[in-house]
Design a protein around this motif. Structure first.
Motif, PDB file in Angstrom:
ATOM      1  N   GLY A   1     -31.191  -9.074  31.499  1.00 35.96           N
ATOM      2  CA  GLY A   1     -29.678  -9.655  30.976  1.00 35.96           C
ATOM      3  C   GLY A   1     -29.962 -10.960  30.613  1.00 35.96           C
ATOM      4  O   GLY A   1     -30.069 -10.996  28.900  1.00 35.96           O
ATOM      5  N   ARG A   2     -30.536 -11.036  31.498  1.00 35.58           N
ATOM      6  CA  ARG A   2     -30.859 -13.006  30.730  1.00 35.58           C
ATOM      7  C   ARG A   2     -31.795 -13.865  30.471  1.00 35.58           C
ATOM      8  O   ARG A   2     -31.945 -14.238  29.387  1.00 35.58           O
ATOM      9  CB  ARG A   2     -30.657 -14.073  32.570  1.00 35.58           C
ATOM     10  CG  ARG A   2     -29.728 -14.168  33.142  1.00 35.58           C
ATOM     11  CD  ARG A   2     -28.377 -14.778  31.855  1.00 35.58           C
ATOM     12  NE  ARG A   2     -27.170 -15.114  32.795  1.00 35.58           N
ATOM     13  CZ  ARG A   2     -25.933 -14.414  32.014  1.00 35.58           C
ATOM     14  NH1 ARG A   2     -25.588 -14.372  31.214  1.00 35.58           N
ATOM     15  NH2 ARG A   2     -24.420 -15.465  33.357  1.00 35.58           N
ATOM     16  N   ILE A   3     -33.199 -12.313  31.017  1.00 29.75           N
ATOM     17  CA  ILE A   3     -34.166 -12.802  29.545  1.00 29.75           C
ATOM     18  C   ILE A   3     -34.248 -12.090  28.106  1.00 29.75           C
ATOM     19  O   ILE A   3     -34.687 -13.188  27.616  1.00 29.75           O
ATOM     20  CB  ILE A   3     -35.137 -11.782  30.624  1.00 29.75           C
ATOM     21  CG1 ILE A   3     -35.503 -12.816  31.764  1.00 29.75           C
ATOM     22  CG2 ILE A   3     -36.469 -11.691  29.801  1.00 29.75           C
ATOM     23  CD1 ILE A   3     -36.456 -11.791  32.806  1.00 29.75           C
ATOM     24  N   ALA A   4     -33.339 -10.985  27.475  1.00 34.60           N
ATOM     25  CA  ALA A   4     -33.018 -10.309  26.937  1.00 34.60           C
ATOM     26  C   ALA A   4     -32.498 -10.801  25.904  1.00 34.60           C
ATOM     27  O   ALA A   4     -32.869 -11.097  24.742  1.00 34.60           O
ATOM     28  CB  ALA A   4     -32.509  -8.716  26.931  1.00 34.60           C
ATOM     29  N   GLN A   5     -31.274 -11.504  26.677  1.00 31.57           N
ATOM     30  CA  GLN A   5     -29.651 -12.773  25.953  1.00 31.57           C
ATOM     31  C   GLN A   5     -29.952 -13.652  26.720  1.00 31.57           C
ATOM     32  O   GLN A   5     -28.665 -14.096  27.158  1.00 31.57           O
ATOM     33  CB  GLN A   5     -28.740 -11.519  25.765  1.00 31.57           C
ATOM     34  CG  GLN A   5     -29.062 -10.586  25.140  1.00 31.57           C
ATOM     35  CD  GLN A   5     -27.209  -9.694  25.063  1.00 31.57           C
ATOM     36  OE1 GLN A   5     -27.176  -9.664  26.083  1.00 31.57           O
ATOM     37  NE2 GLN A   5     -27.023  -9.026  23.708  1.00 31.57           N
ATOM     38  N   PRO A   6     -30.447 -14.787  26.533  1.00 23.85           N
ATOM     39  CA  PRO A   6     -30.700 -16.198  26.802  1.00 23.85           C
ATOM     40  C   PRO A   6     -28.922 -16.690  26.841  1.00 23.85           C
ATOM     41  O   PRO A   6     -28.714 -16.695  25.586  1.00 23.85           O
ATOM     42  CB  PRO A   6     -31.667 -16.695  25.921  1.00 23.85           C
ATOM     43  CG  PRO A   6     -32.643 -16.027  25.942  1.00 23.85           C
ATOM     44  CD  PRO A   6     -32.297 -14.180  25.019  1.00 23.85           C
ATOM     45  N   ILE A   7     -29.083 -17.291  27.877  1.00 25.43           N
ATOM     46  CA  ILE A   7     -27.503 -17.914  27.273  1.00 25.43           C
ATOM     47  C   ILE A   7     -27.598 -18.944  26.724  1.00 25.43           C
ATOM     48  O   ILE A   7     -28.102 -20.230  26.889  1.00 25.43           O
ATOM     49  CB  ILE A   7     -26.392 -17.798  29.033  1.00 25.43           C
ATOM     50  CG1 ILE A   7     -25.120 -18.218  29.119  1.00 25.43           C
ATOM     51  CG2 ILE A   7     -27.231 -18.109  29.908  1.00 25.43           C
ATOM     52  CD1 ILE A   7     -24.741 -18.152  30.333  1.00 25.43           C
ATOM     53  N   HIS A   8     -26.626 -18.904  25.978  1.00 24.89           N
ATOM     54  CA  HIS A   8     -26.400 -21.029  25.110  1.00 24.89           C
ATOM     55  C   HIS A   8     -24.705 -21.136  25.433  1.00 24.89           C
ATOM     56  O   HIS A   8     -24.369 -20.368  25.439  1.00 24.89           O
ATOM     57  CB  HIS A   8     -27.141 -20.838  23.874  1.00 24.89           C
ATOM     58  CG  HIS A   8     -28.366 -20.638  23.432  1.00 24.89           C
ATOM     59  ND1 HIS A   8     -29.984 -21.614  24.193  1.00 24.89           N
ATOM     60  CD2 HIS A   8     -29.395 -19.628  23.336  1.00 24.89           C
ATOM     61  CE1 HIS A   8     -30.868 -20.985  24.339  1.00 24.89           C
ATOM     62  NE2 HIS A   8     -30.089 -19.860  23.408  1.00 24.89           N
ATOM     63  N   LEU A   9     -24.617 -22.417  25.077  1.00 26.89           N
ATOM     64  CA  LEU A   9     -24.128 -23.292  24.608  1.00 26.89           C
ATOM     65  C   LEU A   9     -22.802 -22.587  22.984  1.00 26.89           C
ATOM     66  O   LEU A   9     -23.787 -22.089  22.475  1.00 26.89           O
ATOM     67  CB  LEU A   9     -23.980 -25.086  24.988  1.00 26.89           C
ATOM     68  CG  LEU A   9     -23.885 -25.631  26.501  1.00 26.89           C
ATOM     69  CD1 LEU A   9     -23.756 -27.228  26.441  1.00 26.89           C
ATOM     70  CD2 LEU A   9     -22.796 -25.169  27.412  1.00 26.89           C
TER      71      LEU A   9
END
Ligand SMILES: Nc1ncnc2c1ncn2[C@@H]1O[C@H](COP(=O)(O)OP(=O)(O)OP(=O)(O)O)[C@@H](O)[C@H]1O
Ligand SMILES: N[C@@H](CCO)C(=O)O
Length: 316
Positions: free
Chosen positions: A308-316
């Motif tokens: 999930g973190r690779i497919a949808q990178p977390i951003h501020l």
């Protein structure tokens, strides 16, 4: 069951007396917990937790215990190890290293909402700042060198797609760790395992952080990412919950704003936080320690979180 070593009331009372904590009135083994022997010890002065360390050694423990004492002294709600007349906070009971700390009020919040995630973000930032002048050092023993050592050991247990993901993510994290942005990340003592079951709440009020026995010196961003990956995830699906994540990030930043390097590396370290627990869960699952009482956690959960973190990178 978390009483691996029996402690008698006489032994517990002797220790309470030596620590000037009063006369023992009740001693009760604590169920839950898989690493150490824990007892609730009540005296005429208050309620305490007596821990006998089953895995950590006399040499490793001062870093953790003095860190807790340091943080407690700066107003962070963490268990404060009790000292004897000579100032010692590490004791011996039944031949095992032992400590006595104050019992935190409250209970775990296992279904956190945004308000709980904000409270964790706020206190995490305060804890990082409070730890910045702690003068003992020990690396995060579950950091990159341990991942490099352990991945080859668990690879034979994985199918091809999992093995490819694990190899490529490890290579990516080695690359990140060698970057100038990574070198610029602020660091200090971190908890490194601040999951839902290691925080106490009374309603919406955070009453304590505990279980510091994976703490070490690492980047503050890594610690924040470990929290995001547990507190701000829908556990059954492993899916990121952006409302809770924003609540945690905002509250953290109100105390300590993230630097440019931290903002840049947030997506990468969110992946690192997932990789760390995928590896440790694979290791616990496939290579259980001898005579371990450990009931392994599901490794595939953190594989899902990593994907999930690779497919949808977390951003501020
Ligand atoms: N200072 C404290 N105040 C209140 N409760 C505590 C405290 N320390 C431990 N506990 C209780 O004891 C339980 C077991 O403690 P802990 O999680 O530290 O166990 P462990 O075996 O050391 O570690 P692990 O969680 O890795 O299995 C906790 O879930 C909590 O309910
Ligand atoms: N919090 C860890 C277990 C203790 O390190 C996990 O959930 O895998």
């Amino acid at each position: 069951m978390a009483v691996f070593t029996e402690v008698t009331e006489t032994q517990a009372n002797d220790l309470m007396q030596a620590l000037n904590l009063g006369q023992l009135t009740a001693l009760r083994g604590i169920e839950g917990g898989i690493e150490n022997t824990n007892y609730f010890a009540t005296t005429d002065q208050g309620e305490y937790v007596l821990t006998l360390f089953e895995r950590l050694t006399q040499a490793q423990l001062p870093f953790y215990l003095h860190l807790m004492k340091h943080l407690a002294g700066r107003g962070i709600p963490v268990p404060d190890p009790a000292a004897n007349r000579d100032g010692d906070i590490l004791h011996t009971v039944s031949g095992k290293p032992a400590a006595v700390v104050n019992k935190l009020a409250g209970k775990s919040q296992l279904a956190p909402q945004a308000v709980h995630c904000a409270a964790v973000g706020d206190m995490l930032a305060r804890m990082h700042l409070a730890g910045s002048d702690y003068n003992r050092s020990q690396p995060n023993l579950r950091g990159l060198p341990w991942w490099n050592e352990t991945v080859p050991v668990v690879l034979p247990y994985l199918d091809e797609a999992q093995a490819a993901l694990l190899r490529s993510e490890l290579a990516y994290q080695n690359h990140v760790a060698a970057s100038s942005a990574y070198a610029a990340l602020p660091r200090g003592p971190v908890h490194a395992d601040l999951f839902r079951d290691n925080v106490m709440f009374d309603g919406e009020q955070l009453t304590g952080f505990f279980d510091f026995y994976f703490a070490g010196v690492d980047t503050w961003l890594f610690d924040l990412c470990v929290c995001l990956n547990d507190w701000c995830i829908d556990l059954p699906m492993g899916v990121h919950d952006s409302e809770r994540a924003q609540a945690m990030l905002q509250a953290y930043q109100q105390v300590r704003p993230l630097s440019a390097a931290e903002r840049e590396l947030l997506p990468a370290l969110a992946r690192a936080g997932a990789l760390r627990f995928w590896i440790s869960r694979l290791w616990d699952y496939h290579l259980p320690r001898e005579a371990s009482m450990l009931k392994p956690h599901d490794p595939t959960h953190f594989e899902r979180v990593l994907r999930g973190r690779i497919a949808q990178p977390i951003h501020l």
